[in-house]
Scaffold this motif. Sequence first.
Motif, PDB file in Angstrom:
ATOM      1  N   GLU A 194       0.806  -1.221   0.000  1.00 45.43           N
ATOM      2  CA  GLU A 194       0.000   0.000   0.000  1.00 45.43           C
ATOM      3  C   GLU A 194       0.841   1.274   0.000  1.00 45.43           C
ATOM      4  OE1 GLU A 194      -3.411   0.429   0.144  1.00 45.43           O
ATOM      5  OE2 GLU A 194      -3.855  -1.706  -0.025  1.00 45.43           O
ATOM      6  N   THR A 195       2.140   1.169   0.224  1.00 46.97           N
ATOM      7  CA  THR A 195       2.934   2.386   0.420  1.00 46.97           C
ATOM      8  C   THR A 195       4.092   2.560  -0.557  1.00 46.97           C
ATOM      9  OG1 THR A 195       4.284   1.242   2.085  1.00 46.97           O
ATOM     10  CG2 THR A 195       2.381   2.507   2.873  1.00 46.97           C
ATOM     11  N   VAL A 196       4.590   1.492  -1.156  1.00 48.18           N
ATOM     12  CA  VAL A 196       5.736   1.617  -2.061  1.00 48.18           C
ATOM     13  C   VAL A 196       5.459   0.868  -3.356  1.00 48.18           C
ATOM     14  CG1 VAL A 196       7.346   1.776  -0.127  1.00 48.18           C
ATOM     15  CG2 VAL A 196       6.952  -0.434  -1.212  1.00 48.18           C
ATOM     16  N   GLY A 197       6.353   1.049  -4.312  1.00 45.87           N
ATOM     17  CA  GLY A 197       6.296   0.266  -5.528  1.00 45.87           C
ATOM     18  C   GLY A 197       5.233   0.712  -6.513  1.00 45.87           C
ATOM     19  N   LEU A 198       5.008  -0.134  -7.493  1.00 44.97           N
ATOM     20  CA  LEU A 198       4.128   0.175  -8.616  1.00 44.97           C
ATOM     21  C   LEU A 198       2.745   0.613  -8.157  1.00 44.97           C
ATOM     22  CD1 LEU A 198       3.857   0.140 -11.727  1.00 44.97           C
ATOM     23  CD2 LEU A 198       3.167  -2.251 -11.544  1.00 44.97           C
ATOM     24  N   TYR A 199       2.183  -0.075  -7.182  1.00 48.12           N
ATOM     25  CA  TYR A 199       0.862   0.288  -6.671  1.00 48.12           C
ATOM     26  C   TYR A 199       0.938   1.373  -5.595  1.00 48.12           C
ATOM     27  CZ  TYR A 199      -3.666  -0.048  -4.346  1.00 48.12           C
ATOM     28  OH  TYR A 199      -4.888   0.248  -3.795  1.00 48.12           O
ATOM     29  N   GLY A 200       1.793   1.195  -4.611  1.00 44.90           N
ATOM     30  CA  GLY A 200       1.808   2.072  -3.450  1.00 44.90           C
ATOM     31  C   GLY A 200       2.107   3.522  -3.772  1.00 44.90           C
ATOM     32  N   TYR A 201       3.119   3.785  -4.607  1.00 49.34           N
ATOM     33  CA  TYR A 201       3.460   5.157  -4.951  1.00 49.34           C
ATOM     34  C   TYR A 201       2.287   5.853  -5.651  1.00 49.34           C
ATOM     35  CZ  TYR A 201       8.324   3.823  -3.982  1.00 49.34           C
ATOM     36  OH  TYR A 201       9.477   3.391  -3.386  1.00 49.34           O
ATOM     37  N   ARG A 202       1.591   5.113  -6.499  1.00 56.75           N
ATOM     38  CA  ARG A 202       0.476   5.698  -7.238  1.00 56.75           C
ATOM     39  C   ARG A 202      -0.751   5.920  -6.354  1.00 56.75           C
ATOM     40  NH1 ARG A 202       4.100   3.619  -9.953  1.00 56.75           N
ATOM     41  NH2 ARG A 202       4.597   4.300 -12.083  1.00 56.75           N
ATOM     42  N   LYS A 203      -0.959   5.039  -5.424  1.00 56.90           N
ATOM     43  CA  LYS A 203      -2.063   5.236  -4.482  1.00 56.90           C
ATOM     44  C   LYS A 203      -1.851   6.507  -3.667  1.00 56.90           C
ATOM     45  CE  LYS A 203      -4.492   2.858  -0.692  1.00 56.90           C
ATOM     46  NZ  LYS A 203      -4.177   3.766   0.429  1.00 56.90           N
ATOM     47  N   GLN A 204      -0.629   6.717  -3.187  1.00 55.89           N
ATOM     48  CA  GLN A 204      -0.326   7.922  -2.422  1.00 55.89           C
ATOM     49  C   GLN A 204      -0.478   9.175  -3.278  1.00 55.89           C
ATOM     50  OE1 GLN A 204       3.331   7.814  -0.160  1.00 55.89           O
ATOM     51  NE2 GLN A 204       3.112   5.648   0.284  1.00 55.89           N
ATOM     52  N   LEU A 205      -0.077   9.073  -4.551  1.00 59.54           N
ATOM     53  CA  LEU A 205      -0.186  10.216  -5.456  1.00 59.54           C
ATOM     54  C   LEU A 205      -1.650  10.617  -5.643  1.00 59.54           C
ATOM     55  CD1 LEU A 205       1.673  11.995  -7.337  1.00 59.54           C
ATOM     56  CD2 LEU A 205       0.937  10.487  -9.191  1.00 59.54           C
ATOM     57  N   LEU A 245      -3.160   4.798 -14.904  1.00 58.90           N
ATOM     58  CA  LEU A 245      -4.529   5.193 -15.228  1.00 58.90           C
ATOM     59  C   LEU A 245      -5.525   4.782 -14.151  1.00 58.90           C
ATOM     60  CD1 LEU A 245      -4.379   4.256 -19.002  1.00 58.90           C
ATOM     61  CD2 LEU A 245      -4.710   6.572 -18.119  1.00 58.90           C
ATOM     62  N   THR A 246      -5.379   3.580 -13.616  1.00 61.08           N
ATOM     63  CA  THR A 246      -6.392   3.058 -12.701  1.00 61.08           C
ATOM     64  C   THR A 246      -6.105   3.331 -11.227  1.00 61.08           C
ATOM     65  OG1 THR A 246      -5.348   0.872 -12.545  1.00 61.08           O
ATOM     66  CG2 THR A 246      -6.945   1.209 -14.324  1.00 61.08           C
ATOM     67  N   VAL A 247      -4.845   3.526 -10.869  1.00 58.71           N
ATOM     68  CA  VAL A 247      -4.497   3.789  -9.471  1.00 58.71           C
ATOM     69  C   VAL A 247      -4.139   5.262  -9.271  1.00 58.71           C
ATOM     70  CG1 VAL A 247      -3.033   3.152  -7.522  1.00 58.71           C
ATOM     71  CG2 VAL A 247      -3.694   1.416  -9.202  1.00 58.71           C
ATOM     72  N   ALA A 248      -3.229   5.784 -10.088  1.00 56.95           N
ATOM     73  CA  ALA A 248      -2.848   7.195  -9.973  1.00 56.95           C
ATOM     74  C   ALA A 248      -3.903   8.123 -10.553  1.00 56.95           C
ATOM     75  CB  ALA A 248      -1.506   7.436 -10.659  1.00 56.95           C
ATOM     76  N   GLN A 249      -4.860   7.580 -11.297  1.00 55.16           N
ATOM     77  CA  GLN A 249      -5.958   8.368 -11.867  1.00 55.16           C
ATOM     78  C   GLN A 249      -5.466   9.394 -12.889  1.00 55.16           C
ATOM     79  OE1 GLN A 249      -9.258   7.689 -10.711  1.00 55.16           O
ATOM     80  NE2 GLN A 249      -8.288   6.060  -9.525  1.00 55.16           N
ATOM     81  N   ALA A 250      -4.459   9.050 -13.676  1.00 52.96           N
ATOM     82  CA  ALA A 250      -3.926   9.981 -14.670  1.00 52.96           C
ATOM     83  C   ALA A 250      -4.974  10.313 -15.726  1.00 52.96           C
ATOM     84  CB  ALA A 250      -2.694   9.387 -15.336  1.00 52.96           C
ATOM     85  N   ARG A 251      -5.110  11.587 -16.016  1.00 55.54           N
ATOM     86  CA  ARG A 251      -6.019  12.038 -17.087  1.00 55.54           C
ATOM     87  C   ARG A 251      -5.343  11.960 -18.456  1.00 55.54           C
ATOM     88  NH1 ARG A 251     -10.455  15.812 -15.593  1.00 55.54           N
ATOM     89  NH2 ARG A 251     -10.271  16.501 -17.753  1.00 55.54           N
ATOM     90  N   SER A 252      -4.026  11.930 -18.451  1.00 53.07           N
ATOM     91  CA  SER A 252      -3.263  11.834 -19.694  1.00 53.07           C
ATOM     92  C   SER A 252      -2.059  10.948 -19.457  1.00 53.07           C
ATOM     93  CB  SER A 252      -2.809  13.224 -20.155  1.00 53.07           C
ATOM     94  OG  SER A 252      -1.907  13.130 -21.237  1.00 53.07           O
ATOM     95  N   TRP A 253      -1.619  10.258 -20.509  1.00 51.46           N
ATOM     96  CA  TRP A 253      -0.447   9.398 -20.396  1.00 51.46           C
ATOM     97  C   TRP A 253       0.400   9.600 -21.635  1.00 51.46           C
ATOM     98  CZ3 TRP A 253       2.907   5.725 -22.013  1.00 51.46           C
ATOM     99  CH2 TRP A 253       3.650   5.051 -21.029  1.00 51.46           C
ATOM    100  N   GLN A 254       1.688   9.961 -21.425  1.00 51.25           N
ATOM    101  CA  GLN A 254       2.568  10.302 -22.546  1.00 51.25           C
ATOM    102  C   GLN A 254       3.922   9.614 -22.402  1.00 51.25           C
ATOM    103  OE1 GLN A 254       2.465  14.687 -23.071  1.00 51.25           O
ATOM    104  NE2 GLN A 254       0.591  14.643 -21.845  1.00 51.25           N
ATOM    105  N   TRP A 255       4.340   8.940 -23.450  1.00 48.75           N
ATOM    106  CA  TRP A 255       5.660   8.331 -23.511  1.00 48.75           C
ATOM    107  C   TRP A 255       6.694   9.427 -23.710  1.00 48.75           C
ATOM    108  CZ3 TRP A 255       7.799   4.013 -22.088  1.00 48.75           C
ATOM    109  CH2 TRP A 255       9.019   3.591 -22.625  1.00 48.75           C
ATOM    110  N   TRP A 256       7.980   9.090 -23.374  1.00 45.24           N
ATOM    111  CA  TRP A 256       9.029  10.101 -23.471  1.00 45.24           C
ATOM    112  C   TRP A 256       9.185  10.572 -24.904  1.00 45.24           C
ATOM    113  CZ3 TRP A 256      11.534  14.087 -23.390  1.00 45.24           C
ATOM    114  CH2 TRP A 256      12.881  14.252 -23.769  1.00 45.24           C
TER     115      TRP A 256
END
Length: 538
Positions: free
Chosen positions: A312-323, A372-383
């Motif tokens: 819930e606090t680190v990694g792929l899921y945790g960082y995005r949940k906190q964001l 998209l599903t955890v951080a709730q990003a409205r936009s997603w852009q590759w470098w």
Amino acid sequence: MKAKTLFKSLLLVALPQLNMAALPTLSDKAAHTFTITKKQCQTIDGFGASDAWSMWQIGTWADSVQQQVADWLFSQECDEEGNPKGIGLSIWRFNAGAGSATQGDEAQINRDTRTEYFSKQTGQRRFLKLAKQRGVPTFLAFFNSPPIQLTQNGLATNTGRDGTLNLRDDAYEDFAKYAANLVEQAELEDGIHFDYLCPVNEPDGHWNWLGPKQEGSPATNREIARLAREMSREFAERKLTTQILVNESSDFRCMTGVYETDWQRGNEIECFWNPDSTETYLGGLSNISKVMAGHSYWTNTPVLCPGEKNYETVGLYGYRKQLAEAFAKVGREFWMTELCIMGNDEEIGGGTPYDFTMKTALYVARVMHYDLTVAQARSWQWWRAAGGNYRDGLIRMYREGERIGGRRRNRGDGNRLETAKENSVRDSKLMWVLGNYSRFVRPGAVRLDVEGGDGNPFGIMVSAYRNADGNLAIVAINYSEKKEEITLNGIDKKLTLQAYRTSDAEGENLKPVGKVRAKRVVLPARSVTTIVAAPLPH
């Protein structure tokens, strides 16, 4: 940003072994059943990539190459056999020049990453027009550095300086005027309206305090706020509708706390959007965008499963949940504007060599799913849209005479690496997998909450989006090594379901693979499938 890979190679985070015991104990049926609910989440503003370091070159190559690249990136059309010509990007991110190219080697920046002033960015401006011709609706300009004539050290890199903004104290107004002039010039000469402009890029990344590597400058939150206010005033006086985007953070952890820096560059969400932060608050300015941008670098590992320690606090899921929680607290929303493969992405072998296969494509698709599903990003852009022998480009570009690794020919005097006979390009599965989202999830779509599955990031991941035209786009990722079947509930029986698939199979690049039934959708191993649900034809 990108050149920080070598610098951070000493800081790699070892990927933990997958703890299968930590996975939820659901039946196979439950783990493979997904229900698309009516609960609406964030609105999607679009998917994109940047022109950085590549389009200044490709934009001067043969017209046939330019047209092919533009079709791959921007087209929403199909060929004669019904296969998509491209991935239909809806956002194009323009690297606004600081003028370092005019300094030659004295710029102390690698040749390929130097930039001209806007008036001389011929190749990049060519692709602005090609993007608009193919229907791209949104354009974003970003600065890696203030123009060289305004910087404290006369360079577009931070060589020999501390962690403050490389902008003369008397030049904030001049930088605002320069940015406004660029916006007006693009509209007048190219017919391009920049919807957004970001004046600073990765100001919190300690990598760009050191130099020389590429264009870049650190900045404190107070400096960013001062610059944003100055640009806001200038844009308002000129009645420009371009929104000022603040700021493109190098790491989610700098947005929610203090990470590898000090208090002056951390807690950015609170600093810019909490009214109590009186010296840095930007919420009262109408032409400051209500979305805030950040980059997904370095936060994609560890990849933990539900139930594992610190999930819930680190990694792929945790960082995005906190964001997401931090943005919800201040009533602002999030754009993810940059990602490529870095040294901590050990699961797929890091950034080199370039990978055309689903190995990298699936890894990135998983990050997209969580953004998209955890951080709730409205936009997603590759470098960046195109690049060399590093996994930072959707398209692999080859300059004439460049060695093409892995392919050999016998010329009678021994085997030699084949070289490119002309400037050329090659597509990748990474590009097409981005298209599983960008082509079918259009600006204005609303993400719908999806219930079910077991949350296994090495298994099946499903997300759903209701487009403005009423069509439903469902993206299903099968990360596993075996074919799977899933059931989709919550879909109107009056809708017909057409599937488009990207996999390592020859020719499966958003390939239309026929109609499917919601009660039994087949997902081949290591594939991404988009299912478009539309009304039955009359």
